[in-house]
Design a protein around this motif. Sequence first.
Motif, PDB file in Angstrom:
ATOM      1  N   LEU A  56     123.465  -4.935 -10.000  1.00 18.65           N
ATOM      2  CA  LEU A  56     123.816  -5.266 -11.486  1.00 18.65           C
ATOM      3  C   LEU A  56     125.308  -5.742 -11.444  1.00 18.65           C
ATOM      4  CD1 LEU A  56     121.934  -2.670 -13.510  1.00 18.65           C
ATOM      5  CD2 LEU A  56     121.041  -5.077 -13.088  1.00 18.65           C
ATOM      6  N   GLY A  57     126.038  -5.359 -10.160  1.00 26.39           N
ATOM      7  CA  GLY A  57     127.285  -5.978 -10.215  1.00 26.39           C
ATOM      8  C   GLY A  57     128.422  -5.062 -10.747  1.00 26.39           C
ATOM      9  N   TYR A  58     127.915  -3.659 -10.796  1.00 22.72           N
ATOM     10  CA  TYR A  58     128.908  -2.510 -11.397  1.00 22.72           C
ATOM     11  C   TYR A  58     129.622  -2.221 -10.108  1.00 22.72           C
ATOM     12  CZ  TYR A  58     126.412  -2.146 -15.837  1.00 22.72           C
ATOM     13  OH  TYR A  58     125.847  -2.348 -17.023  1.00 22.72           O
ATOM     14  N   ARG A  59     130.719  -1.760 -10.362  1.00 21.06           N
ATOM     15  CA  ARG A  59     131.717  -1.265  -9.336  1.00 21.06           C
ATOM     16  C   ARG A  59     131.391  -0.014  -8.749  1.00 21.06           C
ATOM     17  NH1 ARG A  59     137.560  -3.777 -11.127  1.00 21.06           N
ATOM     18  NH2 ARG A  59     136.949  -5.924 -11.101  1.00 21.06           N
ATOM     19  N   SER A  60     130.749   0.926  -9.626  1.00 19.98           N
ATOM     20  CA  SER A  60     130.291   2.074  -9.113  1.00 19.98           C
ATOM     21  C   SER A  60     128.894   2.614  -9.734  1.00 19.98           C
ATOM     22  CB  SER A  60     131.465   3.197  -9.318  1.00 19.98           C
ATOM     23  OG  SER A  60     131.472   3.404 -10.489  1.00 19.98           O
ATOM     24  N   ARG A  61     128.387   3.475  -9.401  1.00 15.29           N
ATOM     25  CA  ARG A  61     127.128   4.347  -9.923  1.00 15.29           C
ATOM     26  C   ARG A  61     127.655   5.021 -11.057  1.00 15.29           C
ATOM     27  NH1 ARG A  61     125.698   9.088  -8.948  1.00 15.29           N
ATOM     28  NH2 ARG A  61     123.661   8.843  -8.340  1.00 15.29           N
ATOM     29  N   ALA A  62     128.959   5.304 -11.083  1.00 14.25           N
ATOM     30  CA  ALA A  62     129.343   6.226 -12.365  1.00 14.25           C
ATOM     31  C   ALA A  62     129.122   5.249 -13.772  1.00 14.25           C
ATOM     32  CB  ALA A  62     130.940   6.455 -12.326  1.00 14.25           C
ATOM     33  N   ALA A  63     128.973   3.948 -13.585  1.00 18.52           N
ATOM     34  CA  ALA A  63     128.754   3.045 -14.659  1.00 18.52           C
ATOM     35  C   ALA A  63     127.385   3.448 -15.466  1.00 18.52           C
ATOM     36  CB  ALA A  63     128.382   1.580 -14.380  1.00 18.52           C
ATOM     37  N   PHE A  64     126.492   4.070 -14.638  1.00 20.88           N
ATOM     38  CA  PHE A  64     125.211   4.608 -15.333  1.00 20.88           C
ATOM     39  C   PHE A  64     125.269   6.050 -16.051  1.00 20.88           C
ATOM     40  CE2 PHE A  64     123.655   2.019 -11.918  1.00 20.88           C
ATOM     41  CZ  PHE A  64     123.402   1.006 -12.501  1.00 20.88           C
ATOM     42  N   LYS A  65     126.192   6.457 -15.619  1.00 20.54           N
ATOM     43  CA  LYS A  65     126.801   7.933 -16.350  1.00 20.54           C
ATOM     44  C   LYS A  65     127.160   7.750 -17.915  1.00 20.54           C
ATOM     45  CE  LYS A  65     127.868   9.854 -12.008  1.00 20.54           C
ATOM     46  NZ  LYS A  65     128.870  10.450 -10.912  1.00 20.54           N
ATOM     47  N   ILE A  66     128.329   6.854 -17.725  1.00 22.44           N
ATOM     48  CA  ILE A  66     128.967   6.643 -18.956  1.00 22.44           C
ATOM     49  C   ILE A  66     128.200   5.792 -20.035  1.00 22.44           C
ATOM     50  CG2 ILE A  66     130.158   4.375 -18.522  1.00 22.44           C
ATOM     51  CD1 ILE A  66     131.598   7.415 -20.433  1.00 22.44           C
ATOM     52  N   SER A  67     127.235   4.920 -19.424  1.00 21.09           N
ATOM     53  CA  SER A  67     126.123   4.129 -20.101  1.00 21.09           C
ATOM     54  C   SER A  67     125.297   5.244 -20.845  1.00 21.09           C
ATOM     55  CB  SER A  67     125.367   3.273 -19.425  1.00 21.09           C
ATOM     56  OG  SER A  67     126.042   2.400 -18.641  1.00 21.09           O
ATOM     57  N   GLU A  68     124.714   6.383 -20.040  1.00 19.45           N
ATOM     58  CA  GLU A  68     123.600   7.166 -20.877  1.00 19.45           C
ATOM     59  C   GLU A  68     124.504   8.012 -21.838  1.00 19.45           C
ATOM     60  OE1 GLU A  68     121.497  11.155 -19.481  1.00 19.45           O
ATOM     61  OE2 GLU A  68     121.844   9.649 -18.041  1.00 19.45           O
ATOM     62  N   ILE A  69     125.713   8.348 -21.809  1.00 20.32           N
ATOM     63  CA  ILE A  69     126.523   9.164 -22.734  1.00 20.32           C
ATOM     64  C   ILE A  69     126.844   8.132 -23.878  1.00 20.32           C
ATOM     65  CG2 ILE A  69     128.593  10.031 -23.290  1.00 20.32           C
ATOM     66  CD1 ILE A  69     129.096  10.997 -20.365  1.00 20.32           C
ATOM     67  N   ASP A  70     127.112   6.933 -23.674  1.00 19.96           N
ATOM     68  CA  ASP A  70     127.334   5.927 -24.831  1.00 19.96           C
ATOM     69  C   ASP A  70     125.962   5.626 -25.517  1.00 19.96           C
ATOM     70  OD1 ASP A  70     129.127   4.185 -26.248  1.00 19.96           O
ATOM     71  OD2 ASP A  70     127.929   2.805 -25.453  1.00 19.96           O
ATOM     72  N   ARG A  72     123.897   7.707 -26.305  1.00 17.13           N
ATOM     73  CA  ARG A  72     123.708   8.672 -27.152  1.00 17.13           C
ATOM     74  C   ARG A  72     124.678   8.898 -28.315  1.00 17.13           C
ATOM     75  NH1 ARG A  72     122.917  14.989 -25.027  1.00 17.13           N
ATOM     76  NH2 ARG A  72     123.193  16.036 -27.018  1.00 17.13           N
ATOM     77  N   PHE A  73     126.035   8.568 -27.949  1.00 18.01           N
ATOM     78  CA  PHE A  73     127.212   8.703 -28.757  1.00 18.01           C
ATOM     79  C   PHE A  73     127.622   7.431 -29.549  1.00 18.01           C
ATOM     80  CE2 PHE A  73     127.011  12.554 -26.285  1.00 18.01           C
ATOM     81  CZ  PHE A  73     126.750  13.687 -27.233  1.00 18.01           C
ATOM     82  N   HIS A  74     127.329   6.303 -28.936  1.00 20.93           N
ATOM     83  CA  HIS A  74     127.706   4.887 -29.268  1.00 20.93           C
ATOM     84  C   HIS A  74     129.296   5.063 -29.419  1.00 20.93           C
ATOM     85  CE1 HIS A  74     123.409   4.189 -29.913  1.00 20.93           C
ATOM     86  NE2 HIS A  74     123.549   5.390 -30.570  1.00 20.93           N
ATOM     87  N   PHE A  75     129.972   5.239 -28.285  1.00 16.76           N
ATOM     88  CA  PHE A  75     131.539   5.175 -28.674  1.00 16.76           C
ATOM     89  C   PHE A  75     132.038   3.722 -28.427  1.00 16.76           C
ATOM     90  CE2 PHE A  75     131.031   9.345 -26.533  1.00 16.76           C
ATOM     91  CZ  PHE A  75     131.480   9.975 -27.548  1.00 16.76           C
ATOM     92  N   PHE A  76     131.242   2.830 -27.468  1.00 19.38           N
ATOM     93  CA  PHE A  76     131.885   1.637 -27.108  1.00 19.38           C
ATOM     94  C   PHE A  76     130.960   0.560 -28.417  1.00 19.38           C
ATOM     95  CE2 PHE A  76     131.537   3.041 -22.514  1.00 19.38           C
ATOM     96  CZ  PHE A  76     132.593   3.467 -22.808  1.00 19.38           C
ATOM     97  N   ARG A  77     132.189   0.028 -29.153  1.00 22.75           N
ATOM     98  CA  ARG A  77     131.892  -0.895 -30.056  1.00 22.75           C
ATOM     99  C   ARG A  77     132.983  -1.836 -30.292  1.00 22.75           C
ATOM    100  NH1 ARG A  77     133.171   3.783 -32.340  1.00 22.75           N
ATOM    101  NH2 ARG A  77     134.706   3.830 -33.961  1.00 22.75           N
ATOM    102  N   PHE A 225     129.867  16.821 -17.605  1.00 27.57           N
ATOM    103  CA  PHE A 225     130.888  15.874 -18.598  1.00 27.57           C
ATOM    104  C   PHE A 225     131.075  16.595 -19.864  1.00 27.57           C
ATOM    105  CE2 PHE A 225     129.117  13.027 -15.404  1.00 27.57           C
ATOM    106  CZ  PHE A 225     130.313  12.258 -15.250  1.00 27.57           C
ATOM    107  N   PHE A 226     132.334  16.813 -20.288  1.00 28.24           N
ATOM    108  CA  PHE A 226     132.617  17.472 -21.679  1.00 28.24           C
ATOM    109  C   PHE A 226     132.721  16.211 -22.632  1.00 28.24           C
ATOM    110  CE2 PHE A 226     135.541  20.829 -19.289  1.00 28.24           C
ATOM    111  CZ  PHE A 226     134.345  21.483 -19.147  1.00 28.24           C
ATOM    112  N   VAL A 227     131.855  16.550 -23.672  1.00 28.14           N
ATOM    113  CA  VAL A 227     131.878  15.232 -24.673  1.00 28.14           C
ATOM    114  C   VAL A 227     132.299  15.947 -25.981  1.00 28.14           C
ATOM    115  CG1 VAL A 227     130.557  13.371 -25.878  1.00 28.14           C
ATOM    116  CG2 VAL A 227     130.143  14.066 -23.525  1.00 28.14           C
ATOM    117  N   ALA A 228     133.622  15.629 -26.378  1.00 27.65           N
ATOM    118  CA  ALA A 228     134.052  16.206 -27.799  1.00 27.65           C
ATOM    119  C   ALA A 228     134.075  15.056 -28.978  1.00 27.65           C
ATOM    120  CB  ALA A 228     135.486  16.676 -27.589  1.00 27.65           C
TER     121      ALA A 228
END
Length: 234
Positions: A56-70, A72-77, A225-228
């Motif tokens: 998919l052209g992501y630079r690291s597998r960590a992209a899927f971790k933050i995607s899953e968190i977002d 749920r919480f919809h930070f990126f807008r 991951f701590f999510v506050a």
Amino acid sequence: MTEPPRKRMVRPPSGGQEGGRGKPARLRTAKERTKSQQAWLERQINDPFAAKARNLGYRSRAAFKISEIDDRFHFFRKGARVVDLGLAPGGWTQVAIERGVTDIVGVDLLPVDPLPPAQILQMDFTDPACAPELIARLGGSPHLVMSDMAPNTIGHRETDHLRIVGLIEAAMDFAVEVLIPGGAFVAKAFQGGGADDLMARLKRHFREVRNIKPKASRQDSSEVFFVATGFKGR
């Protein structure tokens, strides 16, 4: 009469299947690698999330971790201001931009290839000059501070863990200093001594604090991951 050129029978990597995989691949040579380096490389080759990130052209597998968190919480807008601490190689920032964030600044000790419109600093976050520079480039207080920072390890478990905790505390102190009221903080951490104290500190400043392990995080890894959310203000 010459033969026509043969077609190359090459297929792009499929990335494997989440439900099951064939026989794990092994590297043909381990020359000049330690056992731990060899094991890490083989794990990367056989990791479905690492393969999916490449496809998919992501630079690291960590992209899927933050995607899953977002998810749920919809930070990126659109309109959100974001700071990415320890952004190399850029997977978290990639996802933020993909989901509409245009005001984002990141910092790392390592060089990072450009990710427009993100502004990237190659700098030590613990340098006192770094925090003011991040906010100046962002143009205002952030809605989200996220940290994937990790220290250089020396192989001594207790010392390495203390360094990890120290970076989380530095990221937390920065977030408390700069976030807008109602803002959020996300940080990679590791299970172990000090985690409860960090959670307790976050609860003093945020209305809700959660400890999350995304599906993309390896099950044998101690990372969480701590999510506050709901920053109470200074």
